[in-house]
Design a protein around this motif. Structure first.
Motif, PDB file in Angstrom:
ATOM      1  N   ASN A 100       0.810  -1.232   0.000  1.00 41.50           N
ATOM      2  CA  ASN A 100       0.000   0.000   0.000  1.00 41.50           C
ATOM      3  C   ASN A 100       0.839   1.277   0.000  1.00 41.50           C
ATOM      4  O   ASN A 100       0.302   2.377   0.250  1.00 41.50           O
ATOM      5  CB  ASN A 100      -0.939   0.001   1.201  1.00 41.50           C
ATOM      6  N   ARG A 101       2.114   1.137  -0.231  1.00 46.78           N
ATOM      7  CA  ARG A 101       2.932   2.344  -0.328  1.00 46.78           C
ATOM      8  C   ARG A 101       2.497   3.126  -1.570  1.00 46.78           C
ATOM      9  O   ARG A 101       2.123   2.541  -2.595  1.00 46.78           O
ATOM     10  CB  ARG A 101       4.427   1.993  -0.416  1.00 46.78           C
ATOM     11  N   GLU A 102       2.555   4.440  -1.490  1.00 50.75           N
ATOM     12  CA  GLU A 102       2.007   5.309  -2.521  1.00 50.75           C
ATOM     13  C   GLU A 102       2.626   5.033  -3.887  1.00 50.75           C
ATOM     14  O   GLU A 102       1.924   4.956  -4.899  1.00 50.75           O
ATOM     15  CB  GLU A 102       2.214   6.773  -2.113  1.00 50.75           C
ATOM     16  N   VAL A 105       1.417   1.630  -5.261  1.00 47.46           N
ATOM     17  CA  VAL A 105       0.036   1.699  -5.740  1.00 47.46           C
ATOM     18  C   VAL A 105      -0.023   2.419  -7.087  1.00 47.46           C
ATOM     19  O   VAL A 105      -0.701   1.984  -8.026  1.00 47.46           O
ATOM     20  CB  VAL A 105      -0.857   2.416  -4.699  1.00 47.46           C
TER      21      VAL A 105
END
Length: 594
Positions: A100-102, A105
């Motif tokens: 879920n790291r920016e 994603v």
């Protein structure tokens, strides 16, 4: 100053905009380089083989460490489920799930992703760039490659840019301040001086002046301001002098003065009016005069002035704060058109109490003199007619009548003499000749002169002196004072009584042992004076016991003469008395006269 501020704000805004553009451009270029490096890494790694081994972490960790030395950036391999397969700086097994790291994603959704954030792992702000690893011949994602680089270098570049910008701004402000200062010396400062002086004049400081040496238009303006200030100062000085004289005149007027404006409110009131009406100016100023209820007659008189529109004069009897007779003049103040009482009313109050009292005293004096002269004249005439009618034949009767005629003529002579003396004293036609008088011997002399009269009534004359005091006085007039008082004491004291004359210092002695005033007291043990008569005892022809006064041969003027003579000596006299006990007359005189 405003111009300088606008320049500074413009340069600052331009600097911020430029710095932001440079920072974004630098980050964009750095991101593109990192994306190219990721593409090279993808081509070098054996993804297909290593990803499907039971423990791919060792391979990818070693590869990440190798690639970091080449790319000079932190390298991280992430599986499709978010597990970290390898990292060039940390143990992959201990790192959190990165699914879920920016940047991951964004790479999954767009094919390439990046983010800027603070890394708690390395304790600095970092740029993260990630791209997906796809199977050959398909779009299936098998993992992610992420590069991260510290932005300390970018921040240092931006910081240097800011330092340059601030330095430039400081130099710009310094140059602009120097230019503004030079401009203000030639233009702004003289105008500021002129404005300041104009404000001072507005605040009624007419002594303020403009000091400008220029001979241009600004100098001429300053000279005009100075000329105007001098003119205003001279006019205000004249106005203040006139106002001061008018105020002094109003405050020191014997007559009371009130001014009522067109709305019926008290606008002006002087000190004499305050004393006459028994009210302070603070209580009346600015308030309707019709609401003043202490002297309704004056209010009604002012109403007549409003109604008639012409001067009204009337004599009023006021009873507060003390009884007095006042002559009131109501004068309408014309309006600007010169008609009616449009501008207000002027009330002028003259205290005529003393005049009316003097007229009453003069009338009473004439009546008393007529009465006092008529009594002995009637006696003389009556007994003379009796003698002429035949009483001359009886030698004893004739002698008795002649003695009465003689006594009445003597009484008449004393009365006329006292009236003449009182007239001279009251009209200030008595010339006082002051000289030192030794009081001890003087009192003994006065008592010796009255001793025969005292012995006839068996009255003791006592001298209470011995202080060896001197006083500067008119000896003849001082003798007249004491003889009158001692004679009164003898006349109103019963047989066997006593009259005492005392002399003593009054007050405390000076540093040199001398006294400013002396006190002479004449005390008797006579019938005394009622308290109600004490305030009037020094009035002309006033007698407490008229029958006893006439039998004693008194004229009724003795104490009045004594009071006036004491006043001429700049002294005071008072009386203390108790019925049936006696009376005490106390005189205080200054030792030396100026």
């Amino acid at each position: 100053m405003l111009f300088l501020l606008l320049i500074g704000c413009s340069v600052l805004a331009a600097g911020i905009f430029t710095a932001k553009i440079l920072e974004n451009a630098h980050l964009k270029e750095l991101r593109q380089n990192m994306e190219r490096e990721i593409a090279i890494i993808q081509s070098l790694a054996d993804w297909q083989t290593e990803l499907h081994k039971p423990d791919p972490r060792r391979y990818f960790s070693d590869l990440a460490e190798y690639l970091e030395r080449t790319a000079q950036a932190r390298v991280t391999f992430v599986a499709t489920d978010g597990r970290v397969l390898g990292d060039s700086e940390y143990d992959a097994q201990q790192m959190d799930n990165h699914l879920n790291r920016e940047e991951i994603v964004m790479a999954r959704e767009r094919g390439s992703g990046y983010s800027i954030r603070f890394s708690e792992t390395v304790n600095t702000k970092m740029l993260y760039v990630a791209q997906p690893l796809k199977r050959e011949g398909s779009n299936e994602i098998e993992g992610y490659v992420r590069l991260s680089m510290s932005l300390a270098h970018v921040d240092e570049t931006v910081r240097e840019l800011w330092l340059g910008l601030i330095g430039g701004l400081v130099l710009l402000f310094a140059a602009a301040a120097l230019v503004s200062y030079r401009v203000s010396l030639g233009l702004t400062r003289p105008l500021e001086k002129i404005t300041d002086v104009a404000n001072q004049i507005k605040q009624m400081n007419y002594k303020s002046r403009v000091h400008i040496g220029n001979k241009d238009e600004i100098g001429q303006l300053g000279h005009a301001i100075n000329t105007m200030a001098e003119s205003l100062q001279a006019q205000m000085q004249r106005i203040q002098e006139e106002e001061s004289r008018l105020k002094s005149l109003l405050e020191n007027m014997i007559s009371g003065l009130l001014m009522i404006d067109r709305e019926g409110k008290v606008e002006l009131m002087n000190r004499s009016a305050e004393e006459m009406l028994g009210v302070s100016a603070k209580e009346l100023l600015g308030k309707p005069f019709r609401e003043y209820g202490q002297h309704r007659e004056l209010v009604e008189m002012s109403d007549r002035g409003w109604d008639l529109g012409e001067p009204v004069r009337e004599e009023l009897h006021l009873f507060y704060p003390q009884e007095r007779i006042v002559e009131a003049h109501i004068v309408p103040i014309p309006g600007n058109d010169g008609t009616g009482a449009g501008a207000g009313l002027l009330i002028v109050l003259h205290d005529i109490t003393a005049i009316r009292k003097l007229e009453k005293m003069r009338s009473e004096f004439v009546a008393n003199v007529s009465h006092e002269l008529k009594t002995p004249l009637a006696a003389v005439k009556g007994f003379a007619e009796t003698l002429l009618a035949g009483a001359m034949d009886d030698r004893e009767t004739a002698r008795s009548f002649l003695q009465i005629i003689y006594d009445e003529s003597e009484r008449l002579n004393r009365l006329i003499g006292d009236i003449l003396d009182l007239s001279k004293i009251e009209s200030k036609r008595v010339q006082m000749r002051f000289s030192p008088v030794h009081l001890d011997s003087f009192v003994e002399k006065m008592l010796d002169m009255m001793r025969s009269a005292a012995e006839e009534k068996k009255i003791a004359l006592v001298s209470n002196t011995g202080h060896d005091l001197y006083v500067e006085a008119d000896e003849d007039r001082l003798q007249q004072i004491l003889l009158n008082l001692i004679s009164n004491g003898i006349n109103y004291t019963q047989e066997g009584g006593r009259v005492t004359v005392s002399v003593e210092p009054a007050g405390e002695a000076e540093a040199d042992g001398e006294y400013e005033r002396i006190r002479i007291t004449v005390e008797d043990t006579g019938i005394g004076i009622p308290k109600k008569d004490l305030p009037r005892i020094f009035e002309r022809f006033y007698r407490v016991d008229k029958a006893r006064s006439r039998s004693s041969g008194g004229t009724g003027l003795g104490l009045s003469i004594v009071k006036h003579l004491v006043d001429l000596h700049h002294g005071t006299i008072r009386v203390e008395s108790e019925l049936g006990v006696g009376s005490k007359f106390i005189i205080e005189l200054p030792v030396v006269h100026a």
